[in-house]
Design an enzyme around this catalytic site. Structure first.
Site, short mmCIF file in Angstrom:
data_model
loop_
_atom_site.label_atom_id
_atom_site.label_comp_id
_atom_site.label_asym_id
_atom_site.label_seq_id
_atom_site.Cartn_x
_atom_site.Cartn_y
_atom_site.Cartn_z
N ARG A 107 74.19 -81.06 -32.02
CA ARG A 107 72.84 -81.68 -31.97
C ARG A 107 72.03 -80.88 -30.97
O ARG A 107 72.29 -80.62 -29.91
CB ARG A 107 72.92 -83.12 -31.49
CG ARG A 107 71.50 -83.68 -31.24
CD ARG A 107 71.27 -84.93 -30.79
NE ARG A 107 71.52 -85.83 -32.21
CZ ARG A 107 71.38 -87.18 -32.19
NH1 ARG A 107 70.74 -87.72 -31.32
NH2 ARG A 107 71.46 -87.60 -33.43
N HIS A 134 67.62 -83.93 -39.92
CA HIS A 134 68.69 -84.82 -39.83
C HIS A 134 69.56 -85.32 -40.90
O HIS A 134 69.30 -86.55 -41.35
CB HIS A 134 68.25 -86.23 -38.90
CG HIS A 134 69.23 -86.96 -38.00
ND1 HIS A 134 70.49 -86.46 -38.00
CD2 HIS A 134 69.14 -88.12 -37.39
CE1 HIS A 134 70.94 -87.43 -37.10
NE2 HIS A 134 70.27 -88.38 -36.87
N GLN A 137 71.94 -88.42 -41.15
CA GLN A 137 71.44 -89.66 -41.07
C GLN A 137 71.11 -90.16 -42.59
O GLN A 137 71.37 -91.25 -43.06
CB GLN A 137 70.29 -89.76 -40.36
CG GLN A 137 69.51 -90.95 -40.28
CD GLN A 137 70.29 -92.25 -39.59
OE1 GLN A 137 70.63 -92.19 -38.50
NE2 GLN A 137 70.57 -93.37 -40.33
N ASP A 225 60.42 -95.09 -38.53
CA ASP A 225 61.25 -94.39 -37.35
C ASP A 225 60.38 -94.33 -36.01
O ASP A 225 59.13 -94.78 -36.17
CB ASP A 225 61.51 -93.09 -37.96
CG ASP A 225 62.64 -92.22 -36.92
OD1 ASP A 225 63.07 -93.06 -36.03
OD2 ASP A 225 63.12 -91.08 -37.16
N CYS A 266 66.52 -95.40 -38.51
CA CYS A 266 67.95 -94.94 -38.22
C CYS A 266 68.27 -95.36 -36.60
O CYS A 266 69.46 -94.93 -36.39
CB CYS A 266 67.66 -93.32 -38.39
SG CYS A 266 66.53 -92.76 -37.18
N ARG A 294 76.98 -94.36 -40.66
CA ARG A 294 77.12 -93.02 -40.13
C ARG A 294 78.53 -92.52 -40.07
O ARG A 294 78.93 -91.35 -40.42
CB ARG A 294 76.36 -92.92 -38.89
CG ARG A 294 75.02 -93.15 -38.65
CD ARG A 294 74.23 -91.90 -39.27
NE ARG A 294 74.35 -90.95 -38.76
CZ ARG A 294 73.96 -90.15 -37.52
NH1 ARG A 294 73.04 -90.86 -36.93
NH2 ARG A 294 74.31 -88.91 -37.13
N1 CP Z 1 70.32 -92.06 -35.37
C1 CP Z 1 70.69 -91.26 -34.69
O1 CP Z 1 70.96 -90.26 -34.67
O2 CP Z 1 70.95 -92.09 -33.61
P1 CP Z 1 71.34 -91.32 -32.09
O3 CP Z 1 70.26 -90.66 -31.61
O4 CP Z 1 71.92 -92.51 -31.21
O5 CP Z 1 72.75 -90.41 -32.14
#
Ligand code: CP
Length: 308
Positions: A107, A134, A137, A225, A266, A294
């Site tokens: 990430r 992403h 997700q 979001d 998300c 997830r």
């Molecule tokens: N939705 C998501 O990626 O959550 P986090 O940022 O908690 O990993």
């Protein structure tokens, strides 16, 4: 090398197989304690590096748990604690990690970091979120939609608010899974033309509609979001809120969607900003199924990456 870098970079048949396998693996675990191993252990003996240059709850826990359920082990690495955060090149980091681990999930901020990591790694690399996309997700979101309502192909998804990185991956998924997407938000926050163009080229109907109430008419799925993403300047928060407030998902807005429409977010959410608690905890909401999925979607992604 099966890198999972983005939804549009992975074949549609492979994506579909991952969704199917994720659902099967989820079913096979029903009723078991979370920490119990899966019956088959496809990651036995394998080591997975989980690199985080940004905060995370869901991605971090679901990847870690998923690897363990499949018999593998994880190393949780914070970008700042690595030499990567202190001048070592991405290419050297990728080459070194490839000598130690079998799979890398990262990430990061800049998409170029992910791409360079994949270019120089001798092991598969998974995109755990960048400023632009992403994909993990959205795999979970497709799984969630189909669990509740059947095939997502041909359905109308409405994205509200900011055309951010999660929206970009939704546009990729529209192209790959064959659904339509309406974006509703202020022009300043339109999704990038590259993502819109991709989905249209694949045959999806992509609509930009400034009026949120018109946008959600006939919607099968409404998505919200955060209005300020991790990579957005906090100094712009007030301006963004003022512009995005008309796009809040509340009960009045949801009442204009189909009666059986689902609501997704998300997470993490800023309750009473982009969506109200009445919607988030209401009958349309599947936000915690998304979070759970997830885990299952990423287990299938990791298996595809490793060919196991
Ligand atoms: N939705 C998501 O990626 O959550 P986090 O940022 O908690 O990993």
């Amino acid at each position: 090398m099966n890198h999972f870098l983005d939804i549009h970079k992975t074949g549609a048949a492979d994506l579909r197989n991952m969704i199917t396998q994720a659902g099967e693996m989820k079913q096979a675990r029903l009723g078991r304690p979370k920490g119990a191993p899966d019956d088959d252990q496809p990651l036995a003996g394998q080591m997975v590096a989980l690199i985080f240059e940004k905060p995370s709850t869901r991605t971090r826990v679901s990847f870690d748990l998923g690897v363990r359920q499949m018999g593998g082990q994880t190393m949780l690495l914070s970008g700042n604690d690595m030499q990567l955060g202190h001048g070592e090149t991405i290419a050297d980091t990728a080459r070194v990690l490839s000598r130690y681990v079998d799979l890398i999930m990262i990430r990061t901020f800049d998409e170029d970091v992910l791409i360079e990591m994949a270019e120089y790694a001798d092991v598969p690399v998974i995109n755990g979120l960048t400023d632009r996309t992403h994909p993990c997700q959205i795999m979970a979101d497709v799984l969630t939609y189909e669990e509740h309502r059947g095939p997502i192909a041909g359905k109308k998804v409405v994205w509200t608010g900011d055309g951010n990185n999660v929206c970009s991956s939704f546009l990729h998924a529209a192209g790959q899974f064959g659904f339509d997407l309406t974006f509703t938000g202020p022009a300043q926050f339109d999704p990038e033309e590259e993502f819109v163009g991709y989905a249209r080229k694949k045959g999806s109907k992509i609509t930009i509609e400034r009026d949120a109430f018109k946008a959600v008419e006939g919607a099968d799925l409404v998505v919200a979001d955060t209005w300020v993403s991790m990579h957005d300047a906090q100094s712009a928060k007030e301006r963004r809120h003022n512009l995005l407030r008309p796009y809040q998902v509340n009960e009045r807005l949801m009442s204009h969607a189909r009666p059986d429409a689902l609501f997704m977010h998300c997470l993490p959410a800023h309750r009473e900003e982009e969506a109200t608690s009445a919607v988030m905890d209401g009958p349309h909401s599947v936000i915690f199924d998304e979070a759970e999925n997830r885990l299952h979607a990423q287990k299938a992604i990791m298996r595809w990456c490793l060919g196991v």
